[in-house]
Scaffold this active site. Sequence first.
Site, PDB file in Angstrom:
ATOM      1  N   HIS A  16      23.134   9.325 -15.167  1.00 17.74           N
ATOM      2  CA  HIS A  16      23.857   8.693 -16.112  1.00 17.74           C
ATOM      3  C   HIS A  16      22.894   8.824 -17.324  1.00 17.74           C
ATOM      4  CE1 HIS A  16      26.048   6.321 -12.879  1.00 17.74           C
ATOM      5  NE2 HIS A  16      26.104   7.325 -13.057  1.00 17.74           N
TER       6      HIS A  16
ATOM      7  N   TYR B 113      41.071   5.693  -4.233  1.00 18.58           N
ATOM      8  CA  TYR B 113      40.369   4.965  -3.006  1.00 18.58           C
ATOM      9  C   TYR B 113      41.313   3.848  -2.701  1.00 18.58           C
ATOM     10  CZ  TYR B 113      36.570   6.867  -5.750  1.00 18.58           C
ATOM     11  OH  TYR B 113      35.941   7.987  -6.623  1.00 18.58           O
TER      12      TYR B 113
ATOM     13  N   ASP C 277       0.707  -1.166   0.004  1.00 21.19           N
ATOM     14  CA  ASP C 277      -0.167  -0.073   0.014  1.00 21.19           C
ATOM     15  C   ASP C 277       0.800   1.173   0.066  1.00 21.19           C
ATOM     16  OD1 ASP C 277      -2.409  -1.378  -0.312  1.00 21.19           O
ATOM     17  OD2 ASP C 277      -3.131  -0.727   1.791  1.00 21.19           O
TER      18      ASP C 277
ATOM     19  N   HIS D 186      30.575  10.795 -17.179  1.00 13.64           N
ATOM     20  CA  HIS D 186      29.564  10.351 -18.096  1.00 13.64           C
ATOM     21  C   HIS D 186      28.705  11.392 -18.323  1.00 13.64           C
ATOM     22  CE1 HIS D 186      26.972  11.064 -14.314  1.00 13.64           C
ATOM     23  NE2 HIS D 186      28.081  10.442 -13.638  1.00 13.64           N
TER      24      HIS D 186
ATOM     25  N   ARG E  79      36.953  11.667  -3.892  1.00 15.70           N
ATOM     26  CA  ARG E  79      36.623  11.864  -5.370  1.00 15.70           C
ATOM     27  C   ARG E  79      36.197  13.390  -5.382  1.00 15.70           C
ATOM     28  NH1 ARG E  79      33.258   7.938  -5.646  1.00 15.70           N
ATOM     29  NH2 ARG E  79      30.993   8.908  -5.188  1.00 15.70           N
TER      30      ARG E  79
ATOM     31  N   GLU F 269      34.972  13.315 -12.821  1.00 13.80           N
ATOM     32  CA  GLU F 269      34.784  12.878 -11.261  1.00 13.80           C
ATOM     33  C   GLU F 269      36.068  12.006 -11.221  1.00 13.80           C
ATOM     34  OE1 GLU F 269      31.491  10.258 -10.618  1.00 13.80           O
ATOM     35  OE2 GLU F 269      30.524  10.720 -12.588  1.00 13.80           O
TER      36      GLU F 269
ATOM     37  N   GLU G 114      33.974  15.714  -8.050  1.00 11.29           N
ATOM     38  CA  GLU G 114      32.977  15.809  -9.330  1.00 11.29           C
ATOM     39  C   GLU G 114      32.630  17.009  -9.549  1.00 11.29           C
ATOM     40  OE1 GLU G 114      29.762  12.922  -8.688  1.00 11.29           O
ATOM     41  OE2 GLU G 114      29.625  12.624 -11.044  1.00 11.29           O
TER      42      GLU G 114
ATOM     43  N   ASP H  52      25.210  16.717 -10.239  1.00 11.11           N
ATOM     44  CA  ASP H  52      25.659  15.554  -9.816  1.00 11.11           C
ATOM     45  C   ASP H  52      27.176  16.073  -9.257  1.00 11.11           C
ATOM     46  OD1 ASP H  52      26.698  13.019  -9.185  1.00 11.11           O
ATOM     47  OD2 ASP H  52      27.024  12.309 -11.341  1.00 11.11           O
TER      48      ASP H  52
ATOM     49  N   HIS I 259      29.369   3.094  -4.139  1.00 12.37           N
ATOM     50  CA  HIS I 259      27.968   3.055  -4.092  1.00 12.37           C
ATOM     51  C   HIS I 259      27.511   3.035  -2.590  1.00 12.37           C
ATOM     52  CE1 HIS I 259      27.897   1.815  -8.589  1.00 12.37           C
ATOM     53  NE2 HIS I 259      28.039   2.934  -8.391  1.00 12.37           N
TER      54      HIS I 259
ATOM     55  N   HIS J  57      37.307   3.396 -11.554  1.00 15.16           N
ATOM     56  CA  HIS J  57      35.957   3.816 -12.548  1.00 15.16           C
ATOM     57  C   HIS J  57      36.385   4.930 -13.582  1.00 15.16           C
ATOM     58  CE1 HIS J  57      35.706   7.633 -10.373  1.00 15.16           C
ATOM     59  NE2 HIS J  57      35.714   7.129  -9.294  1.00 15.16           N
TER      60      HIS J  57
ATOM     61  N   ASP K 289      28.561  12.716  -2.458  1.00 19.53           N
ATOM     62  CA  ASP K 289      28.153  12.661  -3.728  1.00 19.53           C
ATOM     63  C   ASP K 289      26.569  12.844  -3.993  1.00 19.53           C
ATOM     64  OD1 ASP K 289      27.406  12.177  -6.317  1.00 19.53           O
ATOM     65  OD2 ASP K 289      29.072  10.391  -6.480  1.00 19.53           O
TER      66      ASP K 289
HETATM   67  N1  GLY Z   1      26.226   9.897  -8.374  1.00 14.78           N
HETATM   68  C1  GLY Z   1      26.550   9.005  -9.465  1.00 14.78           C
HETATM   69  C2  GLY Z   1      27.699   9.285 -10.290  1.00 14.78           C
HETATM   70  O1  GLY Z   1      28.524  10.065  -9.808  1.00 14.78           O
HETATM   71  O2  GLY Z   1      27.917   8.840 -11.267  1.00 14.78           O
HETATM   72 MN    MN Z   2      28.726  11.105 -11.529  1.00 11.31          MN
HETATM   73 MN    MN Z   3      28.235  11.708  -8.444  1.00 11.14          MN
END
Ligand code: GLY
Ligand code: MN
Ligand code: MN
Length: 435
Positions: free
Chosen positions: A358, A385, A36, A351, A403, A381, A405, A268, A240, A347, A257
Amino acid sequence: MDIKEFSQRRADLAEHMGPNSIAILSASTIKTRNHDADFHFRQNSDFYYLSGFSEPEAVLVIIPGREHGESVLFCRERNPAKEIWDGYIMGPDRAIDLLGVDDAFPISDIDEIIPGMIEGTDKVFYSMGLDAQFDTHVMEWINNIRSKVRSGAHPPGEFVALEHPLHELRLFKSDAEVAVMQKAAKISAEAHVRAMKRSKVGLNEYHLEAEIIKTFMDAGARFPAYSTIVGSGSNACILHYIENNKTLEEGDLVLIDAGCELECYASDITRTFPVSGKFTTEQAAIYQIVLDAQTAAIKETKPGNHWNHPHEAAVRVIAKGLLDLGLLVGDLEKIIEDESYKKFYMHRTGHWLGLDVHDVGEYKVGGAWRELEKGMVLTVEPGIYIAAECKEVDEKWRGIGVRIEDDVLVTKTGARVLTRHVPKQINEIETLMAS
Ligand code: GLY
Ligand code: MN
Ligand code: MN
């Protein structure tokens, strides 16, 4: 955003599609969270891009050259009894005025109307495989026409992936889109500044998340564009991480982030800063490498360069920096070649960014990295790490995650950083946090 913006997009898509074709798009469905209780409805980005319409149970059809208008919306009818419970329903009549579509019908009539619109066309532009239930509907409409070939019906002979032309359009942002994205970026920047100011030993990670979300909502951005990451200490090394439930400790860095969504457009931003406002020697050393890598990557973000140039620049700076600190050993070119830097930078450097965080758009064209062009928006970004369990490095480096970004618009001659309103130099961060 002006409804003319959406009409223009439909016209642009119609031009790509050409005559004797039809495009069919379905709205998102309401998703259940638990019994619900539903998740807040978020429109499918392709559907929103072409309609500006934020309701479920809708289908948009585009038929280039159709006599009674190229764009047709099927949507829920107004229903006062239902609206008492669930709120506003636009209804087909108002949709024509408010959205600027040429024609609108109740969604309950779609099975009677749409086969007649598909019949006689050669090509159906459709994104197959996103919604199995809707795929089945589309096939039923087609089969309905196929069953009438002996009576002279002409079923379409070709299915074309709608996402190819549509996502190519979405990749290039108009002035109106850039204006909204700049606004979203500025709100998110303000949220990061406020989180830095609020940071204090003893608070929980989710207290900083609270500051971020409050700032978004205060500024008119009701939702984040994705789940906010607040990772302190070695949690910053979990890419993540969204638990956001650890106490902030003396001597830790915290990585946030977070970006708001405004009119469905994402921002972002990532910033990493010391919980108590002052970087240690080791934290500053790693941070400076990431910042230099980001600066180098942004410098490579310009028309004429290809998608991978910023990443290559960031990788080189990070590999060299880690080599200079003794965290990597060997020859720089070999480290880049064999990708051994990936132990600390696993990474990619960015993007596309737009209606989806993304965002859609090809990264390669004809097997080669795509050239950057005016109007594209991407993130830059890089990060480093060093996991807490990384036994092969000296203890003093372990558990450091950084990081940085930003959101970057490719301009005619270079790039504009949309998220420039939040500090990232070490001295700027320390000064802000001391204030
Ligand atoms: N916040 C998702 C990324 O940085 O790709
Ligand atoms: Mn990003
Ligand atoms: Mn991000």
